[in-house]
Scaffold this motif. Structure first.
Motif, PDB file in Angstrom:
ATOM      1  N   MET A 163     -12.885  -4.109   8.541  1.00  0.00           N
ATOM      2  CA  MET A 163     -11.764  -3.694   7.756  1.00  0.00           C
ATOM      3  C   MET A 163     -11.944  -2.060   7.550  1.00  0.00           C
ATOM      4  O   MET A 163     -12.979  -1.799   6.832  1.00  0.00           O
ATOM      5  CB  MET A 163     -11.579  -4.451   6.560  1.00  0.00           C
ATOM      6  CG  MET A 163     -10.801  -3.814   5.603  1.00  0.00           C
ATOM      7  SD  MET A 163     -11.130  -4.192   3.868  1.00  0.00           S
ATOM      8  CE  MET A 163     -12.639  -3.832   3.856  1.00  0.00           C
ATOM      9  N   GLY A 164     -11.180  -1.577   8.057  1.00  0.00           N
ATOM     10  CA  GLY A 164     -11.538  -0.146   7.790  1.00  0.00           C
ATOM     11  C   GLY A 164     -10.255   0.721   7.382  1.00  0.00           C
ATOM     12  O   GLY A 164      -9.286   0.032   6.745  1.00  0.00           O
ATOM     13  N   THR A 165     -10.080   1.834   7.517  1.00  0.00           N
ATOM     14  CA  THR A 165      -8.934   2.713   7.017  1.00  0.00           C
ATOM     15  C   THR A 165      -7.784   2.684   8.124  1.00  0.00           C
ATOM     16  O   THR A 165      -6.787   3.245   8.027  1.00  0.00           O
ATOM     17  CB  THR A 165      -9.308   4.008   6.475  1.00  0.00           C
ATOM     18  OG1 THR A 165     -10.209   4.542   7.377  1.00  0.00           O
ATOM     19  CG2 THR A 165      -9.976   3.959   5.175  1.00  0.00           C
ATOM     20  N   GLU A 166      -8.405   2.241   9.238  1.00  0.00           N
ATOM     21  CA  GLU A 166      -7.499   2.659  10.527  1.00  0.00           C
ATOM     22  C   GLU A 166      -6.408   1.350  10.352  1.00  0.00           C
ATOM     23  O   GLU A 166      -6.480   0.595   9.597  1.00  0.00           O
ATOM     24  CB  GLU A 166      -8.238   2.353  11.853  1.00  0.00           C
ATOM     25  CG  GLU A 166      -9.586   3.396  11.911  1.00  0.00           C
ATOM     26  CD  GLU A 166     -10.661   2.674  11.252  1.00  0.00           C
ATOM     27  OE1 GLU A 166     -10.740   1.417  11.067  1.00  0.00           O
ATOM     28  OE2 GLU A 166     -11.512   3.463  10.654  1.00  0.00           O
ATOM     29  N   ASP A 167      -5.605   1.218  11.613  1.00  0.00           N
ATOM     30  CA  ASP A 167      -4.805   0.036  11.922  1.00  0.00           C
ATOM     31  C   ASP A 167      -3.929  -0.124  10.643  1.00  0.00           C
ATOM     32  O   ASP A 167      -3.969  -1.432  10.063  1.00  0.00           O
ATOM     33  CB  ASP A 167      -5.488  -1.065  12.348  1.00  0.00           C
ATOM     34  CG  ASP A 167      -6.000  -0.957  13.527  1.00  0.00           C
ATOM     35  OD1 ASP A 167      -5.651   0.004  14.531  1.00  0.00           O
ATOM     36  OD2 ASP A 167      -6.928  -1.658  13.866  1.00  0.00           O
ATOM     37  N   LYS A 168      -3.164   0.808  10.048  1.00  0.00           N
ATOM     38  CA  LYS A 168      -2.752   0.612   8.773  1.00  0.00           C
ATOM     39  C   LYS A 168      -1.479  -0.484   8.893  1.00  0.00           C
ATOM     40  O   LYS A 168      -1.210  -1.051   7.600  1.00  0.00           O
ATOM     41  CB  LYS A 168      -2.085   1.831   8.094  1.00  0.00           C
ATOM     42  CG  LYS A 168      -3.284   2.631   7.691  1.00  0.00           C
ATOM     43  CD  LYS A 168      -2.923   4.019   7.350  1.00  0.00           C
ATOM     44  CE  LYS A 168      -4.161   4.969   6.989  1.00  0.00           C
ATOM     45  NZ  LYS A 168      -4.039   6.507   7.375  1.00  0.00           N
ATOM     46  N   SER A 169      -0.983  -0.784   9.949  1.00  0.00           N
ATOM     47  CA  SER A 169       0.369  -1.499   9.801  1.00  0.00           C
ATOM     48  C   SER A 169      -0.128  -2.892  10.433  1.00  0.00           C
ATOM     49  O   SER A 169       1.014  -3.662  10.103  1.00  0.00           O
ATOM     50  CB  SER A 169       1.338  -0.897  11.164  1.00  0.00           C
ATOM     51  OG  SER A 169       0.652  -1.172  12.198  1.00  0.00           O
ATOM     52  N   VAL A 170      -1.271  -3.230  10.506  1.00  0.00           N
ATOM     53  CA  VAL A 170      -1.583  -4.713  10.696  1.00  0.00           C
ATOM     54  C   VAL A 170      -1.870  -5.410   9.576  1.00  0.00           C
ATOM     55  O   VAL A 170      -2.334  -4.711   8.633  1.00  0.00           O
ATOM     56  CB  VAL A 170      -3.011  -4.823  11.521  1.00  0.00           C
ATOM     57  CG1 VAL A 170      -3.464  -6.276  11.818  1.00  0.00           C
ATOM     58  CG2 VAL A 170      -2.928  -3.971  12.726  1.00  0.00           C
ATOM     59  N   PRO A 171      -1.252  -6.569   9.333  1.00  0.00           N
ATOM     60  CA  PRO A 171      -1.502  -7.090   8.030  1.00  0.00           C
ATOM     61  C   PRO A 171      -2.979  -7.372   7.664  1.00  0.00           C
ATOM     62  O   PRO A 171      -3.656  -7.809   8.489  1.00  0.00           O
ATOM     63  CB  PRO A 171      -0.790  -8.262   7.977  1.00  0.00           C
ATOM     64  CG  PRO A 171       0.166  -8.138   9.134  1.00  0.00           C
ATOM     65  CD  PRO A 171      -0.288  -7.269  10.083  1.00  0.00           C
ATOM     66  N   ARG A 172      -3.369  -7.206   6.418  1.00  0.00           N
ATOM     67  CA  ARG A 172      -4.783  -7.266   6.050  1.00  0.00           C
ATOM     68  C   ARG A 172      -4.870  -7.987   4.758  1.00  0.00           C
ATOM     69  O   ARG A 172      -3.958  -8.247   3.920  1.00  0.00           O
ATOM     70  CB  ARG A 172      -5.455  -5.961   5.734  1.00  0.00           C
ATOM     71  CG  ARG A 172      -5.588  -5.128   6.907  1.00  0.00           C
ATOM     72  CD  ARG A 172      -6.372  -3.771   6.623  1.00  0.00           C
ATOM     73  NE  ARG A 172      -5.216  -2.810   6.186  1.00  0.00           N
ATOM     74  CZ  ARG A 172      -5.603  -1.709   5.577  1.00  0.00           C
ATOM     75  NH1 ARG A 172      -6.778  -1.162   5.771  1.00  0.00           N
ATOM     76  NH2 ARG A 172      -4.511  -1.035   5.142  1.00  0.00           N
ATOM     77  N   LEU A 173      -5.978  -8.950   4.743  1.00  0.00           N
ATOM     78  CA  LEU A 173      -6.088  -9.480   3.587  1.00  0.00           C
ATOM     79  C   LEU A 173      -7.142  -8.799   2.750  1.00  0.00           C
ATOM     80  O   LEU A 173      -8.358  -8.249   3.304  1.00  0.00           O
ATOM     81  CB  LEU A 173      -7.210 -10.894   3.918  1.00  0.00           C
ATOM     82  CG  LEU A 173      -6.314 -12.059   4.368  1.00  0.00           C
ATOM     83  CD1 LEU A 173      -7.093 -13.288   4.547  1.00  0.00           C
ATOM     84  CD2 LEU A 173      -5.198 -12.448   3.262  1.00  0.00           C
ATOM     85  N   LEU A 174      -6.985  -8.286   1.747  1.00  0.00           N
ATOM     86  CA  LEU A 174      -7.716  -7.358   0.932  1.00  0.00           C
ATOM     87  C   LEU A 174      -7.828  -8.195  -0.635  1.00  0.00           C
ATOM     88  O   LEU A 174      -7.153  -8.701  -0.951  1.00  0.00           O
ATOM     89  CB  LEU A 174      -7.004  -5.915   0.603  1.00  0.00           C
ATOM     90  CG  LEU A 174      -6.903  -5.112   1.853  1.00  0.00           C
ATOM     91  CD1 LEU A 174      -6.366  -3.835   1.723  1.00  0.00           C
ATOM     92  CD2 LEU A 174      -8.275  -4.897   2.578  1.00  0.00           C
ATOM     93  N   THR A 175      -9.032  -7.684  -1.195  1.00  0.00           N
ATOM     94  CA  THR A 175      -8.942  -8.130  -2.638  1.00  0.00           C
ATOM     95  C   THR A 175      -8.369  -6.786  -3.381  1.00  0.00           C
ATOM     96  O   THR A 175      -8.325  -5.669  -2.892  1.00  0.00           O
ATOM     97  CB  THR A 175     -10.501  -8.115  -2.928  1.00  0.00           C
ATOM     98  OG1 THR A 175     -11.146  -6.976  -3.092  1.00  0.00           O
ATOM     99  CG2 THR A 175     -11.484  -8.988  -2.364  1.00  0.00           C
ATOM    100  N   GLY A 176      -8.251  -7.030  -4.680  1.00  0.00           N
ATOM    101  CA  GLY A 176      -7.763  -5.998  -5.504  1.00  0.00           C
ATOM    102  C   GLY A 176      -8.496  -4.682  -5.522  1.00  0.00           C
ATOM    103  O   GLY A 176      -8.166  -3.613  -5.443  1.00  0.00           O
ATOM    104  N   ASN A 177      -9.990  -4.954  -5.666  1.00  0.00           N
ATOM    105  CA  ASN A 177     -10.691  -3.919  -5.677  1.00  0.00           C
ATOM    106  C   ASN A 177     -10.966  -3.068  -4.376  1.00  0.00           C
ATOM    107  O   ASN A 177     -11.065  -1.730  -4.380  1.00  0.00           O
ATOM    108  CB  ASN A 177     -12.234  -4.361  -5.955  1.00  0.00           C
ATOM    109  CG  ASN A 177     -12.439  -4.785  -7.383  1.00  0.00           C
ATOM    110  OD1 ASN A 177     -11.718  -4.286  -8.258  1.00  0.00           O
ATOM    111  ND2 ASN A 177     -13.573  -5.603  -7.555  1.00  0.00           N
ATOM    112  N   GLU A 178     -10.828  -3.723  -3.349  1.00  0.00           N
ATOM    113  CA  GLU A 178     -10.681  -3.326  -1.925  1.00  0.00           C
ATOM    114  C   GLU A 178      -9.549  -2.525  -1.709  1.00  0.00           C
ATOM    115  O   GLU A 178      -9.513  -1.040  -0.984  1.00  0.00           O
ATOM    116  CB  GLU A 178     -10.849  -4.332  -0.622  1.00  0.00           C
ATOM    117  CG  GLU A 178     -12.163  -4.756  -0.436  1.00  0.00           C
ATOM    118  CD  GLU A 178     -12.213  -6.070   0.470  1.00  0.00           C
ATOM    119  OE1 GLU A 178     -13.396  -6.305   0.786  1.00  0.00           O
ATOM    120  OE2 GLU A 178     -11.269  -6.614   0.351  1.00  0.00           O
ATOM    121  N   ALA A 179      -8.183  -3.031  -2.195  1.00  0.00           N
ATOM    122  CA  ALA A 179      -7.208  -2.152  -2.152  1.00  0.00           C
ATOM    123  C   ALA A 179      -7.117  -0.823  -2.876  1.00  0.00           C
ATOM    124  O   ALA A 179      -6.539   0.102  -2.486  1.00  0.00           O
ATOM    125  CB  ALA A 179      -5.968  -3.064  -2.513  1.00  0.00           C
TER     126      ALA A 179
END
Ligand SMILES: Cc1ncc(C[n+]2csc(CCOP(=O)(O)OP(=O)(O)O)c2C)c(N)n1
Ligand code: SF4
Lengths: 380, 272
Positions: free
Chosen positions: A1-17
């Motif tokens: 999970m990086g900062t690229e591919d912004k439009s692809v849905p991602r699973l993130l924790t609140g902290n990562e978000a």
């Protein structure tokens, strides 16, 4: 999970978000000190910041981290730090310095149980008043509080915008529930916040870094650009130099608070759910709002007219918006994981005209929807 | 000594300063300005950061971007400035209370990281601004408002502590030996990496009066009498060295500097 591919849905924790949204918002400097349940923010930024030319540093303690982000902000970077209860306490003196010196920065506090070391891995909302009054003296406070991952993303960006515009620290108050929960994030958001563009070409001629008479503070010209102004935590005049003149000192102190309080409407940010004509209004924020939504749904299924009021800006307190939402309510139920820090504020905002019932829970377990339902139904 | 146009660097409208007659801090400020001048640092590329104390007031008087921060934290603020804009020259001015008590942790860690900032610590063996309380460099037996029966604690050899922690340059000088101090300052300011210079600076008001040194002249003579060079100190026994001020360069090396290492990391990750 990086900062690229912004439009692809991602699973993130609140902290990562929060960490990734900070980069999105242009943050290029993070200083922190490890503490549960906030450490993933530091860990994510230690990995991601250098990739975008930013700097991550783990300082020797939270005081150092807070001081470092103020220094970096004065040097022109968008900055943040992240911590939890004990660290948030340590940061308070420097937060006051940032208020007095009008230095923009974002301070994330992922709340755990307190007081003291408290319950490091478990949620609480006991720092709501500390986020407003933690540092000494009269001072401004802007505090944002997300409930979901999209919320966390959006409010992080909003926090940076507000910090820059008002030149003041903005506190992003998560609780362990939101910090550690994993949810899907689809970008762009429906309400994708725009980045605040700093006014360009600020005149260096006759620059007054601390004007007290504007609508907003003048934009900060970073240090090292040939404008040799002075920055001090002493009360000062508009040039930045300390003053003992009582009138000037009072104008300085009032300005800090007024620049925020005069823009309460702009800062107010609430999510309303069926508050029109409600009999009972439920007030909840952060992780607790998730349970409150469930409780409200169950109550409606039982035929009760229940509305939900979720403030996303906790401070300044959205009293006007609350008064409006509670117009028809006969009772207000506040659900929070502390001993009523917001419930008192709600009572005050409504002028004690409507009974306010507090459903509070300490001990580290989230409040369950069924528990809030019981309070809504007057069963507890 | 080089002739320097001090007015070019001073906020003359902020003077008179707050320091007492005979205070060493003004001499130290001039020494720093001479070193800044010699290094060619300008208002465009230099930031001064200080903590709280009489020493911390220096930032109010020099015409640069100046930060008068919180007590003990100047180095932490400076760390943020330097990392956010490594092109800036960063001078930190701190006191013995500011830099070795409340701020001691930041000092040793900045030295350990070898961040390219220059820290000048004005050591007057006392808390001057708050009226003469004990500091971690108050000599054993000396009187202070919080040590009315004499100080029981052993003082820091703070330059020695910093040299043990890291950094590229550590030195000690006194405001009595201004020529020598200027040489040390020049070295400190030109050094790439963390550099630290401890300047013994008398406080007649809060220290001298309580410790049988009735004025600034007596205190200057004391600095003169107790000073020995690093070289000479090597031949002294521990006991003989006990109340001496050991002046000169304690550490001079060229280990990799922190912002350089970070820049290399960024370049590596971004593939340039
Ligand atoms: C957090 C905090 N604690 C205490 C103080 C009070 N205080 C102001 S200056 C000072 C001591 C300064 O002593 P030193 O660093 O030796 O500098 P000097 O005044 O001797 O130059 C203290 C304790 C403060 N300002 N902030
Ligand atoms: S109290 Fe001491 S350190 Fe402070 S100005 Fe006076 S002489 Fe200098």
């Amino acid at each position: 999970m990086g900062t690229e591919d912004k439009s692809v849905p991602r699973l993130l924790t609140g902290n990562e978000a929060v960490a990734l949204a900070a980069i999105e918002a242009g943050a290029r400097f993070f200083a922190g000190y490890p503490i549960t349940p906030s450490s993933e923010i530091a860990e994510t930024l230690s990995r991601e910041l250098p990739k975008v030319g930013g700097v991550f540093i783990q300082m020797e303690d939270e005081i150092a981290a807070m001081s470092a982000i103020i220094g970096a902000s004065l040097a022109g970077a968008r900055t943040l730090t992240a911590t939890s209860g004990p660290g948030f306490s340590l940061k308070q003196e420097a937060i006051g310095y940032a208020c007095e010196t009008e230095v923009p920065c974002v301070v994330v506090n992922v709340m755990r149980g307190g007081p003291s070391t408290g319950m490091p891995t478990l949620p609480a909302q006991g720092d709501v008043m500390q986020a407003k009054w933690g540092t000494h003296g009269d001072h401004p406070a802007i505090v944002l509080c997300p409930e979901r991952i999209d919320d966390a993303w959006e409010l992080t960006i909003r926090a940076f915008n507000i910090a820059e515009k008002f030149r003041t620290p903005v506190i992003l108050l998560l609780d362990e529930i939101v910090g550690h929960l994993t949810e899907k994030l689809v970008l762009p958001l429906k309400k994708q916040p725009k980045l605040f563009d700093l006014p360009q070409n600020v005149s260096k001629e006759g620059y007054l870094p601390y004007r007290f008479d504007g609508e907003y503070p003048p934009p900060l010209i970073p240090v090292g650009q040939g404008v040799p102004y002075h920055v001090t935590g002493l009360l000062h005049d508009e040039t930045g130099f300390p003053t003992n003149d009582p009138d000037l000192a009072e104008r300085n102190a009032r300005w800090l608070v007024d620049k925020v309080e005069n823009h309460k409407d702009e800062l107010a940010d609430v999510e309303l759910d069926e508050v029109d004509g409600c009999d009972i209004l439920v007030f909840a924020y952060g992780g607790c709002a998730r349970s409150a939504r469930g409780a409200v749904r169950m109550a409606r299924e039982k035929g009760l007219k229940v509305g939900l009021f979720k403030p996303r800006t906790l401070w300044p307190f959205p009293e006007k918006e609350l008064q409006e939402a509670a117009k028809t309510a006969k009772r207000v139920v506040v659900a929070e994981m502390n001993l009523g820090q917001m419930a008192h504020e709600v009572e005050w905002a409504l002028g004690r005209s409507i009974p306010v019932e507090l459903h509070s829970k300490l001990g580290g377990e989230p409040i369950l929807p069924t528990e809030i339902l019981a309070t809504i139904e007057g069963r507890d | 000594m080089e002739r320097v146009d001090y007015d070019k660097y001073l906020r003359t409208s902020r003077i008179p300063h707050i320091w007492c007659p005979g205070c060493g801090h003004g001499i130290a400020m001039k020494s720093i300005l001479r070193a800044v001048d010699h290094a060619g640092w300008t208002k465009e590329n230099t930031v001064w950061v200080s903590g709280i104390g009489c020493s911390g007031r220096i930032t109010g008087y020099v015409d640069f971007n100046t930060l008068h921060t919180t007590h003990g934290r100047a180095i932490a603020f400076a760390t943020g400035i330097k990392l956010a804009n490594p092109k800036l020259n960063v001078v930190v001015v701190t006191g013995d209370g500011d830099g070795t008590a409340i701020g001691g942790n930041h000092l040793i860690h900045a030295a350990r990281r070898n961040l390219d900032i220059t820290v000048v610590l004005l050591n007057n063996n006392i808390y001057g601004m708050t009226g003469g309380q004990c500091s971690p460099t108050t000599p054993q037996g000396a009187k202070a408002t919080t040590a009315p029966y004499g100080n029981m604690e052993r003082p820091f050899d703070i330059a020695g502590v910093v040299a043990a922690c890291g950094g590229n340059f550590v030195a000690r000088g006194t405001v009595y030996h201004v020529n020598e101090l200027e040489k040390l300052m020049r070295q400190a300011f030109l050094k790439h990496g963390f550099s630290f210079i401890e300047v013994m600076s008398p406080c007649p008001t809060a220290f001298g009066r309580r410790n049988k040194m009735k004025n600034a002249i007596v205190m200057m003579e004391d600095l003169k009498e107790r000073s020995v060079s690093v070289k000479k100190a090597k031949d002294l026994t521990d006991e003989e060295r006990e109340d001496k001020i050991v002046n000169g360069v304690l550490l001079d090396r060229d280990k990799a500097e922190y912002t350089d290492l970070y820049r290399q990391l960024i370049e590596q990750l971004r593939g340039s």
